[in-house]
Design a protein around this motif. Structure first.
Motif, PDB file in Angstrom:
ATOM      1  N   UNK A 188      16.502 -18.912   9.695  1.00 36.02           N
ATOM      2  CA  UNK A 188      17.429 -19.297  10.762  1.00 36.02           C
ATOM      3  C   UNK A 188      18.743 -19.728  10.124  1.00 36.02           C
ATOM      4  N   UNK A 189      19.838 -19.152  10.603  1.00 36.95           N
ATOM      5  CA  UNK A 189      21.178 -19.516  10.144  1.00 36.95           C
ATOM      6  C   UNK A 189      22.026 -19.778  11.374  1.00 36.95           C
ATOM      7  N   UNK A 190      22.254 -21.049  11.714  1.00 39.98           N
ATOM      8  CA  UNK A 190      22.910 -21.378  12.966  1.00 39.98           C
ATOM      9  C   UNK A 190      22.031 -20.975  14.130  1.00 39.98           C
ATOM     10  N   UNK A 191      22.601 -20.217  15.061  1.00 34.19           N
ATOM     11  CA  UNK A 191      21.850 -19.734  16.218  1.00 34.19           C
ATOM     12  C   UNK A 191      21.357 -18.295  16.012  1.00 34.19           C
ATOM     13  N   UNK A 192      21.273 -17.882  14.766  1.00 36.67           N
ATOM     14  CA  UNK A 192      20.798 -16.542  14.421  1.00 36.67           C
ATOM     15  C   UNK A 192      19.454 -16.665  13.712  1.00 36.67           C
ATOM     16  N   UNK A 193      18.483 -15.863  14.128  1.00 31.42           N
ATOM     17  CA  UNK A 193      17.177 -15.831  13.465  1.00 31.42           C
ATOM     18  C   UNK A 193      16.924 -14.431  12.922  1.00 31.42           C
ATOM     19  N   UNK A 194      16.190 -14.391  11.809  1.00 31.82           N
ATOM     20  CA  UNK A 194      15.961 -13.125  11.111  1.00 31.82           C
ATOM     21  C   UNK A 194      14.556 -13.150  10.515  1.00 31.82           C
ATOM     22  N   UNK A 195      13.852 -12.027  10.626  1.00 36.56           N
ATOM     23  CA  UNK A 195      12.533 -11.898   9.996  1.00 36.56           C
ATOM     24  C   UNK A 195      12.428 -10.563   9.272  1.00 36.56           C
ATOM     25  N   UNK A 196      11.771 -10.604   8.121  1.00 29.81           N
ATOM     26  CA  UNK A 196      11.470  -9.390   7.366  1.00 29.81           C
ATOM     27  C   UNK A 196       9.986  -9.482   6.990  1.00 29.81           C
ATOM     28  N   UNK A 197       9.211  -8.499   7.467  1.00 31.29           N
ATOM     29  CA  UNK A 197       7.752  -8.569   7.326  1.00 31.29           C
ATOM     30  C   UNK A 197       7.200  -7.356   6.587  1.00 31.29           C
ATOM     31  N   UNK A 198       6.219  -7.625   5.719  1.00 31.98           N
ATOM     32  CA  UNK A 198       5.536  -6.576   4.943  1.00 31.98           C
ATOM     33  C   UNK A 198       4.046  -6.664   5.227  1.00 31.98           C
ATOM     34  N   UNK A 199       3.400  -5.502   5.349  1.00 31.83           N
ATOM     35  CA  UNK A 199       1.951  -5.463   5.505  1.00 31.83           C
ATOM     36  C   UNK A 199       1.396  -4.195   4.868  1.00 31.83           C
ATOM     37  N   UNK A 200       0.255  -4.339   4.218  1.00 28.85           N
ATOM     38  CA  UNK A 200      -0.442  -3.208   3.581  1.00 28.85           C
ATOM     39  C   UNK A 200      -1.930  -3.363   3.850  1.00 28.85           C
ATOM     40  N   UNK A 201      -2.601  -2.215   4.100  1.00 30.38           N
ATOM     41  CA  UNK A 201      -4.013  -2.238   4.460  1.00 30.38           C
ATOM     42  C   UNK A 201      -4.782  -1.303   3.528  1.00 30.38           C
ATOM     43  N   UNK A 202      -5.846  -1.810   2.954  1.00 30.57           N
ATOM     44  CA  UNK A 202      -6.705  -0.974   2.121  1.00 30.57           C
ATOM     45  C   UNK A 202      -7.645  -0.174   3.014  1.00 30.57           C
ATOM     46  N   UNK A 203      -7.843   1.109   2.691  1.00 32.98           N
ATOM     47  CA  UNK A 203      -8.742   1.964   3.459  1.00 32.98           C
ATOM     48  C   UNK A 203      -9.298   3.037   2.535  1.00 32.98           C
ATOM     49  N   UNK A 204     -10.165   3.844   3.096  1.00 29.26           N
ATOM     50  CA  UNK A 204     -10.854   4.830   2.270  1.00 29.26           C
ATOM     51  C   UNK A 204      -9.902   5.864   1.676  1.00 29.26           C
ATOM     52  N   UNK A 205      -8.803   6.168   2.374  1.00 25.92           N
ATOM     53  CA  UNK A 205      -7.932   7.224   1.880  1.00 25.92           C
ATOM     54  C   UNK A 205      -6.925   6.737   0.831  1.00 25.92           C
ATOM     55  N   UNK A 206      -6.698   5.428   0.737  1.00 28.82           N
ATOM     56  CA  UNK A 206      -5.724   4.975  -0.237  1.00 28.82           C
ATOM     57  C   UNK A 206      -6.232   3.823  -1.107  1.00 28.82           C
ATOM     58  N   UNK A 207      -7.558   3.713  -1.253  1.00 29.63           N
ATOM     59  CA  UNK A 207      -8.097   2.609  -2.023  1.00 29.63           C
ATOM     60  C   UNK A 207      -7.749   2.722  -3.519  1.00 29.63           C
ATOM     61  N   UNK A 208      -7.374   3.923  -3.991  1.00 30.96           N
ATOM     62  CA  UNK A 208      -6.952   4.056  -5.384  1.00 30.96           C
ATOM     63  C   UNK A 208      -5.466   3.716  -5.558  1.00 30.96           C
ATOM     64  N   UNK A 209      -4.795   3.334  -4.474  1.00 29.49           N
ATOM     65  CA  UNK A 209      -3.380   2.969  -4.533  1.00 29.49           C
ATOM     66  C   UNK A 209      -3.234   1.515  -4.097  1.00 29.49           C
ATOM     67  N   UNK A 210      -3.634   0.639  -4.949  1.00 30.01           N
ATOM     68  CA  UNK A 210      -3.625  -0.779  -4.607  1.00 30.01           C
ATOM     69  C   UNK A 210      -2.211  -1.251  -4.290  1.00 30.01           C
ATOM     70  N   UNK A 211      -2.067  -2.093  -3.280  1.00 35.07           N
ATOM     71  CA  UNK A 211      -0.744  -2.613  -2.938  1.00 35.07           C
ATOM     72  C   UNK A 211      -0.279  -3.610  -3.991  1.00 35.07           C
ATOM     73  N   UNK A 212       1.005  -3.849  -4.056  1.00 32.59           N
ATOM     74  CA  UNK A 212       1.534  -4.806  -5.025  1.00 32.59           C
ATOM     75  C   UNK A 212       1.070  -6.228  -4.701  1.00 32.59           C
ATOM     76  N   UNK A 213       1.138  -7.099  -5.704  1.00 29.99           N
ATOM     77  CA  UNK A 213       0.748  -8.494  -5.512  1.00 29.99           C
ATOM     78  C   UNK A 213       1.721  -9.187  -4.555  1.00 29.99           C
ATOM     79  N   UNK A 214       1.219 -10.190  -3.844  1.00 35.94           N
ATOM     80  CA  UNK A 214       2.068 -10.893  -2.886  1.00 35.94           C
ATOM     81  C   UNK A 214       3.193 -11.662  -3.567  1.00 35.94           C
TER      82      UNK A 214
END
Length: 294
Positions: A248-274
């Motif tokens: 929040x900066x004054x009366x302005x709010x901002x969000x940036x969100x990241x999400x990654x899901x492990x599944x059978x098709x991409x389990x060999x592509x581990x997401x980066x560490x948080x």
């Protein structure tokens, strides 16, 4: 059983003396918030009692009982004073009216100066673009997710109370046909209400209303910022990693969100560490906020 006292005649109807026309009121009677008769009204039969105040209606049966020549006292508004002399009571009523007007004007001016009736928003030069995807900076993620996204989506809103711009991106690792992670960006310009109290209540206490999330304040971005994260992978081939940076900066709010899901098709592509994702969110949020001021 005694008979209840009768209400006095209205104050705006003065009692004329016998043989004389009714006096014409010069100043209207002053309103009062006190709904009952004045406790200082003279008791019936007491000729030397304190006279009734100007503008007050006479009590019932005023005067001296048994004296047919006694004249009832004059009640109601005081006639206008003659030119060039006297008129102390009239001037007092006039100054009371002037004082009330001045006091009301001072109160209104004070409310205006203190901002009680002002809707001026503290937007600090930010704008909400029609296409947030073209203005958001997410370059920190491109080393991990270099494939371009051809199916990003964006929405925008323009209103006298709120300007809003949103973008959703698919993040892909090299050679991926499907999204390996997701990134969303949203900016809100609150034009009528200060979002500060609700923003703090929502994000500072996010862990209280959502089980399993970590919340930490972030310094150096806007007036206040919070990083909310969760990792449910923990050595398994399923689960997710999630992180949001809310600012929040004054009366302005901002969000940036990241999400990654492990599944059978991409389990060999581990997401980066948080920890890495958190650093990328901070870097790209600062860059995006600067661009939204252009």
């Amino acid at each position: 059983m005694s008979t209840p006292p009768q209400p006095p005649p209205p104050a705006d109807q003065p009692v004329p003396q016998p043989g004389q026309p009714a006096p014409q009121p010069a100043v209207p009677p002053q309103p009062t918030a006190y709904p009952y008769p004045n406790p200082q009204s003279p008791p019936s039969g007491n000729f030397y009692a304190q006279p009734t105040l100007v503008g007050q209606a006479p009590p019932p049966h005023a005067g001296v009982p048994g004296n047919p020549y006694a004249q009832p006292p004059q009640y109601g508004p005081v006639p206008a004073p003659p030119p060039g002399g006297g008129g102390g009571a009239g001037r007092a009523v006039l100054w009371l009216a002037v004082g009330a007007v001045v006091a009301s004007a001072a109160w209104a001016a004070g409310v205006f100066l203190l901002g009680g009736m002002s809707d001026s928003a503290d937007l600090r030069g930010y704008s909400a673009p029609s296409n947030m995807c073209s203005r958001a900076d997410y370059s920190s993620f491109k080393d991990e997710y270099p494939e371009s996204d051809s199916s990003s989506t964006h929405t925008s809103l323009k209103d006298k109370a709120l300007d809003e711009s949103y973008c959703s991106l698919n993040l892909k690792k090299t050679g991926s046909s499907y999204a390996d992670a997701y990134l969303s960006v949203q900016v809100d310009l609150h034009r009528k209400t200060d979002p500060g109290p609700e923003f703090t209540a929502t994000w500072k206490n996010y862990g209280d209303s959502h089980t399993g999330y970590d919340v930490s304040p972030v310094k150096g971005i806007g007036d206040e910022a919070y990083l909310v994260s969760q990792d449910t992978t923990s050595g398994s081939t399923s689960g997710s990693r999630y992180a949001t940076l809310a600012v929040r900066d004054g009366w302005v709010t901002y969000t940036m969100s990241y999400s990654a899901y492990l599944s059978s098709y991409n389990q060999d592509k581990n997401p980066p560490a948080l920890t890495d994702v958190s650093d990328w969110l901070k870097t790209d949020t600062k860059a995006t906020l600067e661009q939204l001021k252009d």
